[in-house]
Motif scaffolding. Sequence first.
Motif, PDB file in Angstrom:
ATOM      1  N   ALA A  87      -3.367   4.324  -3.986  1.00 43.34           N
ATOM      2  CA  ALA A  87      -2.124   3.968  -4.674  1.00 43.34           C
ATOM      3  C   ALA A  87      -1.499   2.715  -4.084  1.00 43.34           C
ATOM      4  CB  ALA A  87      -1.130   5.132  -4.589  1.00 43.34           C
ATOM      5  N   LEU A  88      -1.146   1.802  -4.979  1.00 38.34           N
ATOM      6  CA  LEU A  88      -0.365   0.626  -4.588  1.00 38.34           C
ATOM      7  C   LEU A  88       0.975   0.738  -5.291  1.00 38.34           C
ATOM      8  CD1 LEU A  88      -3.026  -2.245  -4.994  1.00 38.34           C
ATOM      9  CD2 LEU A  88      -2.276  -1.174  -2.866  1.00 38.34           C
ATOM     10  N   VAL A 110       0.860  -1.181   0.000  1.00 38.27           N
ATOM     11  CA  VAL A 110       0.000   0.000   0.000  1.00 38.27           C
ATOM     12  C   VAL A 110       0.898   1.234   0.000  1.00 38.27           C
ATOM     13  CG1 VAL A 110      -1.607   1.356   1.398  1.00 38.27           C
ATOM     14  CG2 VAL A 110      -1.906  -1.118   1.189  1.00 38.27           C
ATOM     15  N   ALA A 111       0.582   2.213  -0.856  1.00 36.86           N
ATOM     16  CA  ALA A 111       1.331   3.467  -0.838  1.00 36.86           C
ATOM     17  C   ALA A 111       0.471   4.582  -0.252  1.00 36.86           C
ATOM     18  CB  ALA A 111       1.798   3.830  -2.242  1.00 36.86           C
ATOM     19  N   GLY A 112      -0.777   4.633  -0.660  1.00 36.20           N
ATOM     20  CA  GLY A 112      -1.673   5.672  -0.160  1.00 36.20           C
ATOM     21  C   GLY A 112      -3.104   5.232  -0.326  1.00 36.20           C
TER      22      GLY A 112
END
Lengths: 237, 312
Positions: free
Chosen positions: A18-19, A13-15
């Motif tokens: 967002a992945l 997970v980035a955000g």
Amino acid sequence: MISMADNSIRIEVAGENALIIYFGEKTDPSVSARVQQAVTILETELNGKLIDMVPSYASLLVIYDQLATDHLEVRSTIRKVLNQLSDAVNTEGNLVILPAYYSRESGPDLDALAQRAGLSADEVIKLHSEMEYRVYAIGFAPGFAYLGEVDERIAAPRLSTPRMKVPRGAIAIADRQTAVYPAVSPGGWNLIGLCPTRMFDPEAEPTMPVQVGDRIKFNPISRDEFFALGGELGEIK
Amino acid sequence: MSGFRVIQPGLLTLIQDAGRFGHHRIGLTTGGPVDSLAFKWANRLVDNPLNSTTLEISFGGLVMQAETDAQIVLAGAEMPLKINGVEQDRWHAHKIKAGDKIEVSFSAQGARAYLAVSGGFQVEHSFSSSATVTREGIGGFTGDKLQQGDFLYCKPSGEHGGFRLPEEHRPDYFDDISLRVITGYQQQAFSDYQKRLFFSSEYKVTDRADRMGYRLEGPEVKPSIDGILSEGICHGAIQIPADGQPIVLLNDRQTIGGYPKIGSMIAMDTARMAQLLPGSRISFEEISIDDAHNLHCLAHVRFNNTEPEAID
């Protein structure tokens, strides 16, 4: 075939929308080629649900529309795509030749870099221009292409004090990376020459001569050829 | 010529539409409104498509002269709006006539307001957007902030009906200082202790807070790694450089970077943070990505279901 069982590939997970896919931990042409393949396939697979993607050395940031999909669906699409990736060798990008005016006048760090390496300036030029580089990433600024990797004999650390002003077109080295500054900007990389080709021109089509995955080779040119190709020396501070 | 002449540009007034998408691959950042809710309301109150071009006014100080009949609205931070010297309600569409003087004074609370005009400002797009990113010199008028003498084109549309947002639906920018973060990216490089420190501490907004990122000051958080292979940075990402002080990356962030990131703040909350001035205090709260999706979808439904009142 690349399998998700391959432990070097991770999806994190980035955000909120967002992945990020990690394809490996280091700079490597085959890893970079996989990143590029994934970009192309995900563009189709996530059509209409994608906001943007940021490919880099060994990762791909996938930004999606939360109103059109969710992280579970995107993750499962990514898994499916990763299983489709073929062996990377056949995804070589275009070969782009960039003219390079290497000199003391256009590359104020050329002598220091040569001295540090125990080489002559001509040998540095030869080593830099003989190598074929790969565009690993574009970012930091519009048109700034991260190219790798330079011969380890001419690898050099960033300047201890970055310059206030590096001219557009400056050909530079930092560690084993090399790049052409697309615009006048501050910068701490070692300057060895100038390239008359515009690396980013918002008015041009395409706006950039290179894209991620392309191969780059620098072709040494004379001072006269540099000016004939529209090159400008620019101010270095 | 129909439009508005800029008499006084204010401290930082930028032409912004919803932002620039699909161009990260050539290094172009997103741009767009840092408070997207106020931006969307501004457009909706003059019945515009939600991505229409507006002005993002930071801190205030904008004076314009109308050279057309139109409807305007000001939404966002509490910047007093005057039309021909008379104070007018914000979050409320106003009909104006050619020759009218529009003044947006300095903010009493909040940092950004959005001025929309019926039909939207007509600004040439570059890379599919009018959004100004001054660092890249792209969007708006030659990539720069608004200057005295600039002329903002728009279509005459005085007959058009506008809306007002009832008081109870107007956001309050200072109610809640806890901002929600999804842990992610290099979060495994932060020990449980470091994470707890991050989520239990109070941070101050420094004066190095702009559209690129908000640098915060508070207890040092230290990852177990120095840097990473450069990778894509999403909106709201919280990077921790060597000094241990978090930076929340916003709309004008660079697309690629190499600092470790503990996670990302959700967009609803970066919008609230971007309304804070230096010296403000914030804290972080951890939420899951599922909760973040839910909050986003609920906020979308709430926005759509909130009916502004029509004005004759």
